[in-house]
Design an enzyme around this catalytic site. Structure first.
Site, PDB file in Angstrom:
ATOM      1  N   THR A 140       0.867  -1.191   0.000  1.00 50.40           N
ATOM      2  CA  THR A 140       0.000   0.000   0.000  1.00 50.40           C
ATOM      3  C   THR A 140       0.894   1.228   0.000  1.00 50.40           C
ATOM      4  O   THR A 140       2.013   1.161   0.482  1.00 50.40           O
ATOM      5  CB  THR A 140      -0.865   0.016   1.274  1.00 50.40           C
ATOM      6  OG1 THR A 140      -1.807  -1.012   1.159  1.00 50.40           O
ATOM      7  CG2 THR A 140      -1.587   1.329   1.489  1.00 50.40           C
TER       8      THR A 140
ATOM      9  N   GLY B  84     -10.824  -1.390   3.714  1.00 41.44           N
ATOM     10  CA  GLY B  84      -9.747  -1.362   4.702  1.00 41.44           C
ATOM     11  C   GLY B  84      -9.522   0.023   5.286  1.00 41.44           C
ATOM     12  O   GLY B  84     -10.256   0.976   5.002  1.00 41.44           O
TER      13      GLY B  84
HETATM   14  C1  SD4 Z   1      -5.541  -2.619   3.730  1.00 44.72           C
HETATM   15  N1  SD4 Z   1      -3.837  -1.376   4.847  1.00 44.72           N
HETATM   16  O1  SD4 Z   1      -6.345  -2.549   2.816  1.00 44.72           O
HETATM   17  C2  SD4 Z   1      -4.220  -1.942   3.589  1.00 44.72           C
HETATM   18  C3  SD4 Z   1      -3.220  -2.932   3.065  1.00 44.72           C
HETATM   19  C4  SD4 Z   1      -1.809  -2.490   3.205  1.00 44.72           C
HETATM   20  O2  SD4 Z   1       0.380  -2.738   2.903  1.00 44.72           O
HETATM   21  O3  SD4 Z   1      -1.479  -1.505   3.785  1.00 44.72           O
HETATM   22  N2  SD4 Z   1      -0.871  -3.170   2.713  1.00 44.72           N
HETATM   23  O4  SD4 Z   1      -5.738  -3.250   4.756  1.00 44.72           O
END
Ligand code: SD4
Length: 312
Positions: A178, A208
């Protein structure tokens, strides 16, 4: 006048060695692009948007092009942006086919009366404001997804226990990549943004932390800014970014970052990362994942790395 600075991350997670150089180049480039915007227009929110667009366009990161896929093999992007001057924010959830979801989050912030939109309206807005469309699936991401889906079907997954029970099997996910960015401009304005494909093999319709203001992103000129990465459900339950900002009232960003990750470990579990920035231009990074890919740039120069302070 404050000294401008930008800090970006490309995700907390495993980050296997063979990807390090490309990922570090990617965050460095994003920090440079964002910083040059602060120098030109002087505006933190523009810098954040530019940095995130750069990361979204880089297929190594799980945002925009190269986003990961849900259990049904579909992309569902979340993104958000926040302006710390008036605490304005915009977020979008569950969109696909928009080249830069961060631009959509900003449209929602600036052109609507809402903070978070999902469903049909974001697409209508994207059409109306002529945002670029793109097929965001890459062959790399598709092969990872196939591999993880196979493991899932064989019940060889450790994560998403309740989802596994629903399918009488395990669900794997890759929690890397992300993206997020925080910027402080010369006028003391602070902004934050984040964008993601979410977690591989998430259930369709799952939203998320990246779309949830306070969890995935927060910015307040009086406190600072933070953006989270990792397992979104944990970040939401900890209201991670706002908690880090509150701690910066009386802690350095590094201490605030370390403290929220440590508290998360104790209360909800490991699998998170965070970057922080305070109104004096000090910054921090901490994570309980194996790595956190990040870069910062200010007038003194750049710094990037695969780790902040690891909190095990
Ligand atoms: C999520 N926080 O959709 C994001 C995924 C993420 O590094 O950060 N991946 O949960």
């Amino acid at each position: 006048m404050t000294k401008p600075i930008i800090i970006v991350h490309g995700g907390a997670g495993n980050w296997s060695r063979h990807k390090h150089a490309r990922a570090l180049n990617g965050v460095r480039q994003a920090a440079q692009n964002g910083f040059s915007i602060i120098q030109e227009s002087g505006c933190a929110i523009d810098a954040v948007e530019k940095a995130i667009v750069t990361l979204e366009d880089n297929p190594i990161f799980n945002a925009g092009t190269g986003s990961t896929m849900n259990l049904a093999g579909k992309i569902e992007n979340d993104a958000s942006i926040m302006d710390g001057t008036k605490l304005e924010s915009g977020a979008v959830a569950l969109v696909d086919g928009i080249k830069n979801p961060i631009k959509l989050a900003r449209l929602i912030m600036e052109k609507t009366d809402h903070v978070l939109l999902a469903g049909k309206t974001p697409r209508i807005l994207a059409n109306e404001f002529e945002l670029e469309k793109a097929n965001l699936k890459t062959s790399d991401r598709l092969s990872t997804w196939r591999r993880e889906k196979q493991a899932f079907e064989k019940g060889r997954s450790r994560d998403f226990e309740r989802n596994s029970a629903l399918r009488a099997s395990g669900v794997l996910r890759e929690i890397a990549d992300t993206v997020g960015a925080l910027a402080l401009d010369a006028h003391g304005r602070i902004a934050a943004g984040a964008s993601t494909g979410g977690m591989t093999l998430k259930l369709p319709g799952r939203i998320g932390d990246t779309a949830v203001i306070g969890a995935g992103v927060y910015a307040d000129n009086r406190l600072g800014a933070a953006t989270a990465t990792g397992i979104g459900e944990l970040a939401i339950r900890m209201v991670l970014s706002k908690s880090a900002c509150d701690l910066m009232q009386s802690n350095t960003p590094q201490a605030a970052s370390a403290r929220v990750i440590r508290t998360a470990n104790e209360r909800v579990g490991q699998g998170l990362g965070i970057i922080t920035l305070d109104r004096k231009g000090r910054y921090g990074a901490a994570h309980s994942t194996q790595n956190l890919c990040w870069a910062k740039l200010d007038s003194k120069g750049s710094l990037e790395g695969m780790i902040g302070q690891r909190i095990v």
